[in-house]
Scaffold this active site. Sequence first.
Site, mmCIF file in Angstrom:
data_model
loop_
_atom_site.group_PDB
_atom_site.id
_atom_site.type_symbol
_atom_site.label_atom_id
_atom_site.label_comp_id
_atom_site.label_asym_id
_atom_site.label_seq_id
_atom_site.Cartn_x
_atom_site.Cartn_y
_atom_site.Cartn_z
ATOM 1 N N ASP A 1 6.805 0.140 -8.222
ATOM 2 C CA ASP A 1 6.107 0.277 -6.791
ATOM 3 C C ASP A 1 4.573 0.631 -7.049
ATOM 4 O O ASP A 1 4.411 1.382 -7.111
ATOM 5 C CB ASP A 1 6.930 1.264 -5.784
ATOM 6 C CG ASP A 1 6.342 1.241 -4.559
ATOM 7 O OD1 ASP A 1 5.434 0.314 -4.330
ATOM 8 O OD2 ASP A 1 7.150 1.756 -3.545
ATOM 9 N N ASP B 1 9.465 1.244 7.006
ATOM 10 C CA ASP B 1 8.987 1.706 5.773
ATOM 11 C C ASP B 1 7.794 2.415 6.193
ATOM 12 O O ASP B 1 6.860 1.812 6.714
ATOM 13 C CB ASP B 1 8.852 0.517 4.763
ATOM 14 C CG ASP B 1 7.769 0.948 3.582
ATOM 15 O OD1 ASP B 1 7.460 2.022 3.501
ATOM 16 O OD2 ASP B 1 7.326 -0.056 2.937
ATOM 17 N N LYS C 1 0.661 10.031 4.982
ATOM 18 C CA LYS C 1 1.866 10.557 4.219
ATOM 19 C C LYS C 1 1.486 11.339 3.076
ATOM 20 O O LYS C 1 2.480 12.158 2.711
ATOM 21 C CB LYS C 1 2.247 9.137 3.575
ATOM 22 C CG LYS C 1 3.509 9.200 3.071
ATOM 23 C CD LYS C 1 4.157 7.664 2.670
ATOM 24 C CE LYS C 1 5.396 7.768 2.185
ATOM 25 N NZ LYS C 1 5.946 6.041 1.729
ATOM 26 N N GLU D 1 12.940 4.983 -1.156
ATOM 27 C CA GLU D 1 12.497 3.457 -1.137
ATOM 28 C C GLU D 1 13.022 2.550 -2.131
ATOM 29 O O GLU D 1 13.243 1.473 -1.967
ATOM 30 C CB GLU D 1 10.889 3.714 -1.222
ATOM 31 C CG GLU D 1 10.235 4.388 -0.102
ATOM 32 C CD GLU D 1 8.852 4.873 -0.043
ATOM 33 O OE1 GLU D 1 8.258 4.769 -1.097
ATOM 34 O OE2 GLU D 1 8.125 5.416 0.915
HETATM 35 P P1 ADP Z 1 1.735 1.757 0.559
HETATM 36 O O1 ADP Z 1 3.221 1.129 0.079
HETATM 37 O O2 ADP Z 1 0.862 2.288 -0.163
HETATM 38 O O3 ADP Z 1 1.812 1.534 1.959
HETATM 39 P P2 ADP Z 1 1.588 -1.388 0.273
HETATM 40 O O4 ADP Z 1 2.971 -1.822 -0.327
HETATM 41 O O5 ADP Z 1 1.508 -2.109 1.617
HETATM 42 O O6 ADP Z 1 1.226 -0.232 0.322
HETATM 43 O O7 ADP Z 1 0.395 -1.932 -0.657
HETATM 44 C C1 ADP Z 1 -1.131 -1.884 -0.236
HETATM 45 C C2 ADP Z 1 -1.668 -2.509 -1.284
HETATM 46 O O8 ADP Z 1 -1.167 -3.969 -1.838
HETATM 47 C C3 ADP Z 1 -3.308 -2.621 -0.864
HETATM 48 O O9 ADP Z 1 -3.948 -2.081 -2.024
HETATM 49 C C4 ADP Z 1 -3.414 -4.218 -0.756
HETATM 50 O O10 ADP Z 1 -4.875 -4.521 -1.172
HETATM 51 C C5 ADP Z 1 -2.532 -4.646 -1.959
HETATM 52 N N1 ADP Z 1 -2.177 -5.853 -1.563
HETATM 53 C C6 ADP Z 1 -1.548 -6.634 -0.669
HETATM 54 N N2 ADP Z 1 -1.642 -7.840 -0.796
HETATM 55 C C7 ADP Z 1 -2.153 -8.325 -1.787
HETATM 56 C C8 ADP Z 1 -2.286 -9.412 -2.711
HETATM 57 N N3 ADP Z 1 -2.047 -10.617 -2.214
HETATM 58 N N4 ADP Z 1 -2.852 -9.326 -3.809
HETATM 59 C C9 ADP Z 1 -3.010 -7.996 -4.340
HETATM 60 N N5 ADP Z 1 -3.057 -7.043 -3.734
HETATM 61 C C10 ADP Z 1 -2.458 -6.873 -2.837
HETATM 62 MG MG MG Z 2 5.314 1.511 -0.064
#
Ligand code: ADP
Ligand code: MG
Length: 621
Positions: free
Chosen positions: A205, A25, A87, A183
Amino acid sequence: MALLQISEPGMSPEPHQRRLAVGIDLGTTNSLVAAVRSGVAEALPDELGRPLLPSVVRYLADGSVEVGHVAWECASEDPRNTIVSVKRYMGRGLADATRHPSPYDFVDAPGMVRLRTVSGERSPVEVSAEILKVLRARAEASLGGELVGAVITVPAYFDDAQRQATKDAARLAGLDVLRLLNEPTAAAIAYGLDNASEGVYAVYDLGGGTFDISILRLTKGVFEVIATGGDTALGGDDFDRRLAEAFVEANGLGTLAPDDLRRVLKAARLAKESLSTHPEARIEAPIAGRGMLATPVTAERFHALTADLLDRTLDTVRRTLRDAGLAVSQVAGVVMVGGATRMPQVRAAIGALFGKPPLVDLDPDKVVALGAAVQANLLAGNRSADGEDWLLLDVIPLSLGLETMGGLVEKVIPRNATIPVARAQEFTTYKDGQTAMAIHVVQGERELVADCRSLARFELRGIPPMAAGAARIRVTFQVDADGLLSVTAREQSQGVEASIAVKPSYGLSDDEIARMLQESFGTAEVDMKARALREQQVEADRLLAATQVALDADGDLLEPAERDAIAAAMRELKAASQGDDPRAIESRISALAHGTEDFAARRMDRAVRRALAGRRLDEIG
Ligand code: ADP
Ligand code: MG
């Protein structure tokens, strides 16, 4: 593209060593790699046990590169050389890249922007490749061998340039891309929806900087993305910003220096994540000249501060469902993806909107990589442990067919048929004594050739001369597992044959496919009318030609008045077929057919008499 699993009962697990393949991912905020081990998909952690790799790359003056957590720590000190959210720039030109505020020094370059760093200009493809290299090394270290390939996920809305850029990044990182996977489809696969269920699923998402809603339809194991919506400027980061603003206000801070701002945002993010599991948290950050400041915040206050952000995502969900012509009640399940869906208020709001609790059993920030790993494992040829032998196949994105008389398309292989596939259909000649047939292979959903894409043309020659409609020509379309199409035409009585090989799936970009699908949905009604008209026109031409042939041969069987009546009916049919009303043509066709019934009967008598002339009765029958 949609995918299918078919069971191959005849194939048993091979004794050879497992082929190592991973799912990746490549996220805007975080990236991760996962693999199937002992039949279970799992995210592969780094040596400190952390599965997520921040998608951050820092270029240093000495030419070295830092990736992930270390780079993220430096984002505030060295923003221009520390690339976050790369990205967003994949396959994008300058105009798109500068749409979001960022600290980067962009260089306009043909096709895709480049970023000027302390160690030279870098393309987003190269930056992404650095992230992929780290994940590849991690995977090879923990799986203990070289990878045969990877499935890399991309947003469903990614266009051809963005997909190609992703593939190029993988190639730069020394990864063989088994397939790019959408995705939301990956998330659905991770939940095993492809094995068990039929119906419509929503994938919600909420990542760090982007929000995507995808509606998938699952039929007979084939996933189809039927609608996508979202906001490329809304994500978990915005929730951080609201907390940061609250902190600034509570401490009477005014405008923050860039360094302070980064630190406050980081503290806000930690507080936000903590509030997903605790009723209260503290935003704690050192501020230049003020020392360490701390502001307590309750979950309740946090929800109030960010309610409008959540509402915006809900509005987009409703709009996307409406676009897809679906009611919330028609959605069988909602899959939660993205770290920000860990926030309980998000889960509660989605549960309330859809009237059922969303699927949250798998970690929302890992689910996409897990689905990609399942897919990669299958594509690499490994059989699942539970004895079921699944094979994943692609489907034909747009129907394949032939041009028939009047510029109409006869579909031979429908859209979403799984490959490999072979379908045959019989066609006949249009004219008496026709000895050659032009075969025009087209792809698309529209009814008229002019609206589809031409793939190939070839000719079948040496058809034995026969009356129109008597010859039987069997045209076979065959698409092999790599998406290669070959078309064969064979005249059935003499066995003359001609064929051609075409490459359909590579001929069309995903963009083109999306556009063509869109068009066919929007124009189905217009197409049906056009098709009806063409069909009647072809029938009119055929009847006029046949009547003329009959008049030339046996016109003497008619009284002058009868001849005149038939000539008048022919003129009226000709006139009608110049118009655009298929019903008018149809009624003139039946008038002419009716008006020539007697004539046809007399011709039949004459033909029978001729055939019988000079033969004895016992020779007949
Ligand atoms: P992307 O798909 O953009 O790479 P992710 O799916 O990894 O991102 O999500 C990242 C986001 O998720 C960030 O804003 C992070 O702060 C939030 N996040 C991760 N864990 C938690 C949590 N326990 N509670 C709230 N938000 C969270
Ligand atoms: Mg993502």
